[in-house]
Design a protein around this motif. Sequence first.
Motif, PDB file in Angstrom:
ATOM      1  N   TYR A  42       0.846  -1.209   0.000  1.00 39.37           N
ATOM      2  CA  TYR A  42       0.000   0.000   0.000  1.00 39.37           C
ATOM      3  C   TYR A  42       0.874   1.249   0.000  1.00 39.37           C
ATOM      4  O   TYR A  42       1.924   1.281   0.640  1.00 39.37           O
ATOM      5  N   GLU A  43       0.414   2.258  -0.706  1.00 39.20           N
ATOM      6  CA  GLU A  43       1.054   3.575  -0.664  1.00 39.20           C
ATOM      7  C   GLU A  43       0.181   4.493   0.204  1.00 39.20           C
ATOM      8  O   GLU A  43      -0.911   4.923  -0.204  1.00 39.20           O
ATOM      9  N   ILE A  44       0.625   4.749   1.420  1.00 36.17           N
ATOM     10  CA  ILE A  44      -0.162   5.542   2.392  1.00 36.17           C
ATOM     11  C   ILE A  44       0.118   7.017   2.174  1.00 36.17           C
ATOM     12  O   ILE A  44       1.257   7.460   2.190  1.00 36.17           O
ATOM     13  N   LEU A  45      -0.954   7.767   1.950  1.00 38.04           N
ATOM     14  CA  LEU A  45      -0.845   9.207   1.711  1.00 38.04           C
ATOM     15  C   LEU A  45      -1.062  10.009   2.983  1.00 38.04           C
ATOM     16  O   LEU A  45      -0.436  11.057   3.185  1.00 38.04           O
ATOM     17  N   GLU A  46      -1.913   9.489   3.852  1.00 35.21           N
ATOM     18  CA  GLU A  46      -2.239  10.235   5.091  1.00 35.21           C
ATOM     19  C   GLU A  46      -2.675   9.232   6.140  1.00 35.21           C
ATOM     20  O   GLU A  46      -3.533   8.391   5.890  1.00 35.21           O
ATOM     21  N   ARG A  47      -2.016   9.260   7.285  1.00 36.27           N
ATOM     22  CA  ARG A  47      -2.323   8.307   8.346  1.00 36.27           C
ATOM     23  C   ARG A  47      -3.391   8.873   9.278  1.00 36.27           C
ATOM     24  O   ARG A  47      -3.271   9.989   9.774  1.00 36.27           O
ATOM     25  N   GLY A  48      -4.421   8.090   9.515  1.00 35.84           N
ATOM     26  CA  GLY A  48      -5.497   8.506  10.424  1.00 35.84           C
ATOM     27  C   GLY A  48      -5.285   8.007  11.834  1.00 35.84           C
ATOM     28  O   GLY A  48      -4.270   7.392  12.152  1.00 35.84           O
ATOM     29  N   GLU A  49      -6.253   8.263  12.679  1.00 33.97           N
ATOM     30  CA  GLU A  49      -6.200   7.839  14.073  1.00 33.97           C
ATOM     31  C   GLU A  49      -7.044   6.599  14.247  1.00 33.97           C
ATOM     32  O   GLU A  49      -8.163   6.508  13.731  1.00 33.97           O
ATOM     33  N   ARG A  79       7.449   5.524   4.625  1.00 35.45           N
ATOM     34  CA  ARG A  79       7.436   4.769   5.869  1.00 35.45           C
ATOM     35  C   ARG A  79       6.048   4.180   6.061  1.00 35.45           C
ATOM     36  O   ARG A  79       5.050   4.867   5.869  1.00 35.45           O
ATOM     37  N   VAL A  80       6.030   2.918   6.369  1.00 34.16           N
ATOM     38  CA  VAL A  80       4.758   2.230   6.572  1.00 34.16           C
ATOM     39  C   VAL A  80       4.649   1.844   8.032  1.00 34.16           C
ATOM     40  O   VAL A  80       5.555   1.224   8.584  1.00 34.16           O
ATOM     41  N   SER A  81       3.589   2.184   8.642  1.00 32.33           N
ATOM     42  CA  SER A  81       3.273   1.701   9.989  1.00 32.33           C
ATOM     43  C   SER A  81       2.139   0.719   9.844  1.00 32.33           C
ATOM     44  O   SER A  81       1.049   1.076   9.352  1.00 32.33           O
TER      45      SER A  81
END
Length: 516
Positions: A42-49, A79-81
């Motif tokens: 996955y390419e994460i653009l914005e990390r949510g809560e 960076r991937v969490s």
Amino acid sequence: MRINCPVCSTSIEVSKAHIGKKGRCTNCSSKFIIPDLPEAEYEILERGEIPAGNSVEKKSATLQFPAGKKTSRPAARFRVSRQEVSSANNPVMIISGVLILAALIALFSWEENQTAGKSSTREASGNPGETLQPGTPQGTTDTARADATAEEQWPLSPPDESRPAPETPGESARNNDPVAKKKFELSAEKQSRALAYLKSSQQSKRKGAYTAMRRLGNEAKPIYLQLLEKAKAHYLGQAGDIAFNLSVDENALTDFKESHDNWKDSLILVKDMVQTDWKTKAPQEYKQRHQEMDNAFAEAARLYSRTVTSVDRARRMDLNSLDSLIDILTEIAGETAWCHNKETGEKPELMSTIRNAGGADGFIKMMNDLNQADQSIRERAAVAKHNATSNWAGNAHMQFAALLNDRRAAIALTPLRLDEDLSRGCRDHSIDMASNGYFSHTGLTSETRTFTIRARRAGFNGSPSGECIFAGNPAAAAAHRAWWYSDGHRLIMYASGPGTLGLGTSGNHWTLNTAR
């Protein structure tokens, strides 16, 4: 298609129309690019809560695509969490993680072989555009392992279209299109390398080329046949050069040629003299002609003896250079037979090989003369052995047969083989003359009147051609000498046609018959 949020692992249903587009998780509000496969990265653009109540343990890792061949989307550093839950709570996360890691390792390994391993590929295949199959150690190919003894590894692998790289979307359809399928080709560089190996004097290199070309399969056979023809022409040229040099250099073969030619030249005179009735042709000079005949015969016998010796030396001459070329041409014949779906190729004969090479007519004539001379010597030896083991014949008969055949050989006449039945008729006539006190070719009765009747009565089934009689000395040399200087008898003993001899004695009386 169902995917999982890369942050909170929430299961989300999306359509294929959304692939490659931006999406946001309704549970944690994370924004990412929707992948083409659920297990893809996955390419994460914005990390949510993560909403309260979802207790997870966070772990972070840095991933990066390797440089080299570009993918369908630009590679990026990010960076991937990823949340990892226990297997008891969400086993999909564990399986997905393992699949993603394996895919990345395979992709990295393949991309690394495409770039960093390219030099090893060029060295192995000779084609800068060819790549190694994933999982193959760098610098190693099947054909290289097949010819481990060669000084230089030379793999010939099928062209790039038979070794497909990982396909991009839509590429599979193009490859299955019969119109778009490439025709089999072998680069000029590889053909040149193959031909060089086929022309090598080292058997290991030639066998390496045979193995490599066969592995290319049936589609490569037309090209392989062309290369084999070129290699064949190369070795034929070498054989022609060697044969020409052998025909002009000083060696055992040219020594034989000189001896043989001199002997043949002498026969033109002596054979005619031996087979001439001088008392009829030159009645006033026949004794002088006999002396000239003796001198010419002695010279022919000397030259013949030298020729026999030179034949033996020429037969023992080292012709390994030509034999080696015949062996290589046999290999090529075998490979040509394989291309035509035949089991084996015939071993070419030396003379036909030199004839096909061209430019060595002198060598061909020399070898033909050598073979004929050798065959004549062998035939003479076989007849001599037969006569010497004819236990029914007396010692004087064997001595006379050996003397006559040695002299016939000196003027290129076939040896005469002793025959028991024909000799029985000769013996009966010698006994009849000695017992009844007469000396004549004509017998006293109708059953013994002619030598033909006497031979048939003794059981001989051949065709008698002449008869000689002598009285006064039991020695073989004395009988031969008397007949030699009697023109009519000499013409019978030294005629060109007969191959059979009959001898019979009684006291001092001799009878000789020849037959065909």
